[in-house]
Write a protein that holds these residues in place. Sequence first.
Motif, PDB file in Angstrom:
ATOM      1  N   HIS A  42      -3.978 -20.445 -47.166  1.00 47.01           N
ATOM      2  CA  HIS A  42      -4.909 -19.671 -47.450  1.00 47.01           C
ATOM      3  C   HIS A  42      -4.992 -19.177 -49.096  1.00 47.01           C
ATOM      4  N   TYR A  43      -3.773 -18.980 -49.707  1.00 48.14           N
ATOM      5  CA  TYR A  43      -3.526 -18.805 -51.066  1.00 48.14           C
ATOM      6  C   TYR A  43      -3.546 -19.900 -51.884  1.00 48.14           C
ATOM      7  N   THR A  44      -4.701 -20.666 -52.106  1.00 44.03           N
ATOM      8  CA  THR A  44      -4.604 -22.053 -52.507  1.00 44.03           C
ATOM      9  C   THR A  44      -3.993 -22.194 -53.988  1.00 44.03           C
ATOM     10  N   GLU A  45      -4.176 -21.097 -54.754  1.00 41.05           N
ATOM     11  CA  GLU A  45      -3.505 -21.103 -56.163  1.00 41.05           C
ATOM     12  C   GLU A  45      -1.939 -21.111 -55.957  1.00 41.05           C
ATOM     13  N   PHE A  46      -1.288 -20.267 -55.013  1.00 39.02           N
ATOM     14  CA  PHE A  46       0.157 -20.383 -54.923  1.00 39.02           C
ATOM     15  C   PHE A  46       0.482 -21.874 -54.499  1.00 39.02           C
ATOM     16  N   LYS A  47      -0.323 -22.327 -53.461  1.00 37.45           N
ATOM     17  CA  LYS A  47      -0.030 -23.615 -52.937  1.00 37.45           C
ATOM     18  C   LYS A  47      -0.033 -24.666 -54.053  1.00 37.45           C
ATOM     19  N   LYS A  48      -0.976 -24.511 -55.000  1.00 37.78           N
ATOM     20  CA  LYS A  48      -1.283 -25.447 -56.202  1.00 37.78           C
ATOM     21  C   LYS A  48      -0.002 -25.526 -57.352  1.00 37.78           C
ATOM     22  N   ASN A  49       0.203 -24.231 -57.378  1.00 37.20           N
ATOM     23  CA  ASN A  49       1.332 -23.917 -58.579  1.00 37.20           C
ATOM     24  C   ASN A  49       2.716 -24.105 -58.017  1.00 37.20           C
ATOM     25  N   HIS A  50       3.005 -24.289 -56.671  1.00 43.39           N
ATOM     26  CA  HIS A  50       4.228 -23.934 -56.367  1.00 43.39           C
ATOM     27  C   HIS A  50       4.321 -25.007 -54.802  1.00 43.39           C
ATOM     28  N   PRO A  51       4.096 -26.251 -55.337  1.00 43.89           N
ATOM     29  CA  PRO A  51       3.960 -27.149 -54.016  1.00 43.89           C
ATOM     30  C   PRO A  51       5.432 -27.464 -53.285  1.00 43.89           C
ATOM     31  N   ARG A  52       6.510 -27.282 -54.062  1.00 45.02           N
ATOM     32  CA  ARG A  52       7.682 -27.449 -53.463  1.00 45.02           C
ATOM     33  C   ARG A  52       8.051 -26.353 -52.291  1.00 45.02           C
ATOM     34  N   ILE A  53       7.583 -25.142 -52.494  1.00 42.53           N
ATOM     35  CA  ILE A  53       7.613 -24.009 -51.608  1.00 42.53           C
ATOM     36  C   ILE A  53       7.092 -24.281 -50.430  1.00 42.53           C
ATOM     37  N   TYR A  54       5.594 -24.945 -50.435  1.00 46.61           N
ATOM     38  CA  TYR A  54       4.884 -25.146 -49.409  1.00 46.61           C
ATOM     39  C   TYR A  54       5.498 -26.451 -48.502  1.00 46.61           C
ATOM     40  N   ILE A  55       5.979 -27.220 -49.186  1.00 43.52           N
ATOM     41  CA  ILE A  55       6.715 -28.474 -48.705  1.00 43.52           C
ATOM     42  C   ILE A  55       7.932 -28.004 -47.941  1.00 43.52           C
ATOM     43  N   TYR A  56       8.720 -27.398 -48.589  1.00 49.49           N
ATOM     44  CA  TYR A  56       9.753 -26.705 -47.865  1.00 49.49           C
ATOM     45  C   TYR A  56       9.605 -26.100 -46.463  1.00 49.49           C
ATOM     46  N   GLY A  57       8.534 -25.131 -46.617  1.00 42.62           N
ATOM     47  CA  GLY A  57       8.256 -24.521 -45.522  1.00 42.62           C
ATOM     48  C   GLY A  57       7.668 -25.191 -44.217  1.00 42.62           C
ATOM     49  N   ILE A  58       7.184 -26.397 -44.329  1.00 39.48           N
ATOM     50  CA  ILE A  58       6.641 -27.164 -43.433  1.00 39.48           C
ATOM     51  C   ILE A  58       7.908 -27.981 -42.848  1.00 39.48           C
ATOM     52  N   SER A  59       8.836 -28.462 -43.846  1.00 37.45           N
ATOM     53  CA  SER A  59      10.201 -29.193 -43.425  1.00 37.45           C
ATOM     54  C   SER A  59      10.947 -28.308 -42.505  1.00 37.45           C
ATOM     55  N   TRP A  60      11.234 -27.093 -42.941  1.00 34.25           N
ATOM     56  CA  TRP A  60      11.791 -26.151 -42.112  1.00 34.25           C
ATOM     57  C   TRP A  60      11.318 -25.669 -40.916  1.00 34.25           C
ATOM     58  N   LEU A  61      10.034 -25.845 -40.859  1.00 33.88           N
ATOM     59  CA  LEU A  61       9.431 -25.819 -39.507  1.00 33.88           C
ATOM     60  C   LEU A  61       9.710 -26.858 -38.556  1.00 33.88           C
ATOM     61  N   ALA A  62       9.782 -28.039 -39.116  1.00 37.10           N
ATOM     62  CA  ALA A  62      10.052 -29.302 -38.180  1.00 37.10           C
ATOM     63  C   ALA A  62      11.475 -29.075 -37.976  1.00 37.10           C
ATOM     64  N   ARG A  63      12.424 -28.562 -38.788  1.00 44.45           N
ATOM     65  CA  ARG A  63      13.894 -28.222 -38.246  1.00 44.45           C
ATOM     66  C   ARG A  63      13.912 -27.450 -36.993  1.00 44.45           C
ATOM     67  N   SER A  64      13.166 -26.363 -37.168  1.00 49.82           N
ATOM     68  CA  SER A  64      13.398 -25.290 -36.147  1.00 49.82           C
ATOM     69  C   SER A  64      12.561 -25.967 -34.898  1.00 49.82           C
ATOM     70  N   LEU A  65      11.577 -26.679 -34.812  1.00 50.30           N
ATOM     71  CA  LEU A  65      11.032 -27.302 -33.969  1.00 50.30           C
ATOM     72  C   LEU A  65      12.064 -28.189 -33.215  1.00 50.30           C
ATOM     73  N   ALA A  66      12.694 -28.943 -33.980  1.00 46.71           N
ATOM     74  CA  ALA A  66      13.722 -29.877 -33.332  1.00 46.71           C
ATOM     75  C   ALA A  66      14.991 -29.082 -32.579  1.00 46.71           C
ATOM     76  N   ARG A  67      15.474 -28.082 -33.311  1.00 49.75           N
ATOM     77  CA  ARG A  67      16.341 -27.176 -32.579  1.00 49.75           C
ATOM     78  C   ARG A  67      15.997 -26.561 -31.191  1.00 49.75           C
ATOM     79  N   GLN A  68      14.727 -26.424 -31.212  1.00 44.50           N
ATOM     80  CA  GLN A  68      14.224 -25.975 -29.847  1.00 44.50           C
ATOM     81  C   GLN A  68      14.020 -27.276 -28.918  1.00 44.50           C
TER      82      GLN A  68
END
Length: 88
Positions: A42-68
């Motif tokens: 939703h906050y595209t400026e943050f996503k544009k300026n901090h792509p690693r944080i966004y990618i980190y969030g998605i990859s950790w979501l994948a890890r959480s799903l795998a643990r389930q």
Amino acid sequence: MNRVNYVFVINKHLMRAELLHYEGRFAEEEYERRSFIKKIDHYTEFKKNHPRIYIYGISWLARSLARQGRLVEAELEARRALNAALGH
């Protein structure tokens, strides 16, 4: 919502997710990770300026799903993270 408040909300979801992960509460962690990603989307400026944080969030979501044991969903999220990383 101003930038400072928005960053605080994003970090709140991230910190809760981290805590839940280390407590082994993966379903609750998933909710926080999804909230974190949704806020960044939703906050595209943050996503544009901090792509690693966004990618980190998605990859950790994948890890959480795998643990389930939700491996198909985990793979889809891992691919999403990879595509986001390749796009930056």
